[in-house]
Design a protein around this motif. Structure first.
Motif, mmCIF file in Angstrom:
data_model
loop_
_atom_site.group_PDB
_atom_site.id
_atom_site.type_symbol
_atom_site.label_atom_id
_atom_site.label_comp_id
_atom_site.label_asym_id
_atom_site.label_seq_id
_atom_site.Cartn_x
_atom_site.Cartn_y
_atom_site.Cartn_z
ATOM 1 N N THR A 83 -0.672 -1.885 0.358
ATOM 2 C CA THR A 83 -0.771 -0.792 1.332
ATOM 3 C C THR A 83 -0.433 -1.271 2.735
ATOM 4 O OG1 THR A 83 -2.565 0.107 -0.045
ATOM 5 C CG2 THR A 83 -2.289 1.046 2.144
ATOM 6 N N HIS A 133 2.564 0.531 5.125
ATOM 7 C CA HIS A 133 2.309 1.151 6.436
ATOM 8 C C HIS A 133 2.858 0.308 7.581
ATOM 9 C CE1 HIS A 133 -0.123 4.572 5.145
ATOM 10 N NE2 HIS A 133 -0.617 3.774 4.210
ATOM 11 N N TYR A 188 6.403 1.582 8.276
ATOM 12 C CA TYR A 188 6.410 2.878 8.966
ATOM 13 C C TYR A 188 5.931 2.730 10.413
ATOM 14 C CZ TYR A 188 7.259 5.365 4.576
ATOM 15 O OH TYR A 188 7.815 5.843 3.418
ATOM 16 N N SER A 189 4.856 1.975 10.627
ATOM 17 C CA SER A 189 4.281 1.857 11.973
ATOM 18 C C SER A 189 5.219 1.124 12.926
ATOM 19 C CB SER A 189 2.932 1.134 11.911
ATOM 20 O OG SER A 189 3.090 -0.200 11.461
ATOM 21 N N LEU A 201 -4.847 1.419 6.055
ATOM 22 C CA LEU A 201 -4.352 2.697 6.572
ATOM 23 C C LEU A 201 -4.645 2.843 8.057
ATOM 24 C CD1 LEU A 201 -3.016 5.390 5.867
ATOM 25 C CD2 LEU A 201 -5.281 6.298 5.348
ATOM 26 N N TRP A 258 -1.914 1.128 11.729
ATOM 27 C CA TRP A 258 -1.613 2.145 12.741
ATOM 28 C C TRP A 258 -2.484 1.987 13.978
ATOM 29 C CZ3 TRP A 258 2.562 5.162 12.377
ATOM 30 C CH2 TRP A 258 3.149 5.324 11.123
#
Length: 475
Positions: free
Chosen positions: A364, A368, A371-372, A429, A433
């Motif tokens: 995970t 992420h 994307y971040s 998660l 971020w």
């Protein structure tokens, strides 16, 4: 409006290209420090070194893009403010948001491209890079034999050099012949020198004044002790040639390397994570079923009646109390042993469960992270552009220094959270971020202040406010 957009782009692309190149180079230098020991003294070809540097530079692009956008947007809008171009645009009815719109679209495209690059091409490049680094680490240095250490990387021999000198002469040499299961004997010499053959495939060791010791055949006589004689021969000069073919750098197939999260795209990481979740669920179900079968209250004991129902604790204790002391002691001892076994099984399962959780967290985190880091390009633009518009100073000045400090905050938070998330100590998660979530409000605040012509970073405005306060106090 087209001329305005053209002016903004022309002002932006120069600083963007420079800051992107410089930031990528600096991050590459930091990255290369880790591999200096693996490169120096290996006799690698220039092409191999350049391939490693190029792939390392590609690996720094996801981090250098946000920094380049932050610095270039600060310098662009700072220069436009310094040359009173922003003031002229506002006088013509063009708001700061409209001025920022073309570069916002560009930065959004850069963010999409950064994600596509890090998800599709970069895994392939990282696979090649990890294979290349592994092959370089395998190739041993040809003449880098340390002093006072038994060096066993030469095929068939173990070499110890007492002292080494700058003119390639050596002293106090011991050579053990490892062939024939260590039965080949050894050589001791006072001095000598090392040289490399012209082809570079052999290491030549010239020895001076020494002895060779070789084990002779064992002499066995009935009724007497075993004798293991050694044959000693003196020499003035002796030459030994070592084969260096095993030291030669050879590329291996990158597909043979074990899979790493950096080497696979997001869709494969998601499939792998789903497999981990399924495996964890099956392990939990197996554990519960085994525990229920082994340690649940049962009626199949030798001392209790078959009429005892499961989970009936009072009935169980009455049956046990009716037994004599010996049987009761056996029952308690058996129960204690089963409890210890159950505790051990639970602890073992907790270790397995934590490993599954950590492995799933690593999946995970990598998803992420990609994307971040892409979204960070947009966040950095909304920090840099309004900050430059407020300060109204272009060039390499205080705004750029503050921009670098903001990026360092982002870099430290992002890197620290990544390590915590991969260990399973923090929710990935939230962790991946965390840096954009912290910096996004700063960007929104600066954009609002810049669009309302705030004097947030103009020291003259603060001086005027302080003077007004003192005037009121004097009156």
């Amino acid at each position: 409006m087209k001329k305005l957009h053209k002016l903004v782009f022309i002002t932006f692309f120069g600083p963007f290209a420079v800051t992107f190149t410089v930031s990528n180079f600096l991050l590459l230098m930091i990255w290369m420090v880790k591999y200096l020991e693996d490169i120096i003294g290996k006799g690698l070809e220039f092409q191999i070194i350049m391939e490693m540097i190029a792939r390392g530079a590609l690996n720094q692009i996801p981090f250098s893009l946000p920094l380049a956008i932050l610095l270039s947007s600060t310098m662009t809008y700072g220069k436009l403010g310094e040359t009173i171009e922003l003031t002229s645009m506002k006088a013509l009815g063009v708001s700061l948001i409209q001025v920022m719109r073309p570069l916002f679209i560009f930065c959004s495209l850069v963010a999409i491209g950064a994600f596509y690059f890090s998800n599709n091409y970069l895994p392939y490049s990282n696979k090649k890079l990890s294979s290349l680094v592994g092959d370089i680490r395998k190739s041993k240095p040809e003449l880098l034999i340390p002093e006072g250490v038994f060096y066993s990387q030469l095929r068939g021999y173990t070499l110890r050099i007492g002292k080494k000198y700058k003119d390639k002469t050596i002293a106090e040499v011991l050579i053990f012949d490892d062939s024939n299961n260590g039965q080949g004997g050894f050589i001791a010499s006072d001095s000598g020198n090392l040289e490399l053959s012209k082809s570079g495939k052999h290491l030549i060791l010239n020895l001076i004044n020494g002895n060779t010791y070789k084990r002779d055949k064992e002499k066995v006589r009935p009724g007497k002790m075993r004798k293991l004689p050694f044959v000693r021969n003196n020499f003035e000069n002796n030459r030994i040639i070592f084969d260096l073919s095993s030291f030669k750098f050879e590329k291996s197939d990158p597909n043979n390397r074990g899979k790493s999260f950096k080497n696979i795209p997001v869709d494969e990481i998601i499939l792998s994570r789903d497999s981990v979740h399924l495996e964890k669920k099956e392990a939990v179900n197996r554990f519960i079923e085994t525990q229920h079968y082994k340690y649940y209250f049962r009626s199949d004991t030798a001392f209790l009646s078959d009429t005892l129902t499961p989970n009936n604790y009072d009935s169980l204790m009455r049956k046990i109390n009716n037994c004599d002391s010996i049987k009761r002691m056996i029952i308690y001892k058996t129960a204690k042993g089963q409890s210890a076994q159950a505790t051990n099984r639970i602890n073992n399962h907790l270790t397995t469960f934590n490993n599954h959780r950590k492995y799933s967290s690593q999946h995970t985190t990598e998803i992420h992270k990609r994307y971040s880091m892409a979204i960070a390009c947009i966040v950095m633009f909304f920090i840099g552009a309004p900050f430059g518009a407020i300060v109204r100073k272009g060039g390499l000045g205080l705004p750029v220094v503050i921009g670098v400090l903001l990026f360092l905050v982002y870099y430290v938070i992002s890197t620290s959270m990544e390590k915590l998330c991969k260990k399973g100590d923090f929710n990935p998660l939230i962790g991946m971020w965390f840096a954009p979530i912290i910096l996004a409000p700063i960007g929104i605040f600066l954009t609002y202040k810049a669009s309302t012509d705030s004097a947030l970073f103009r020291w003259e405005a603060y001086k005027k406010g302080i003077k007004r306060i003192f005037r009121k106090n004097n009156h």
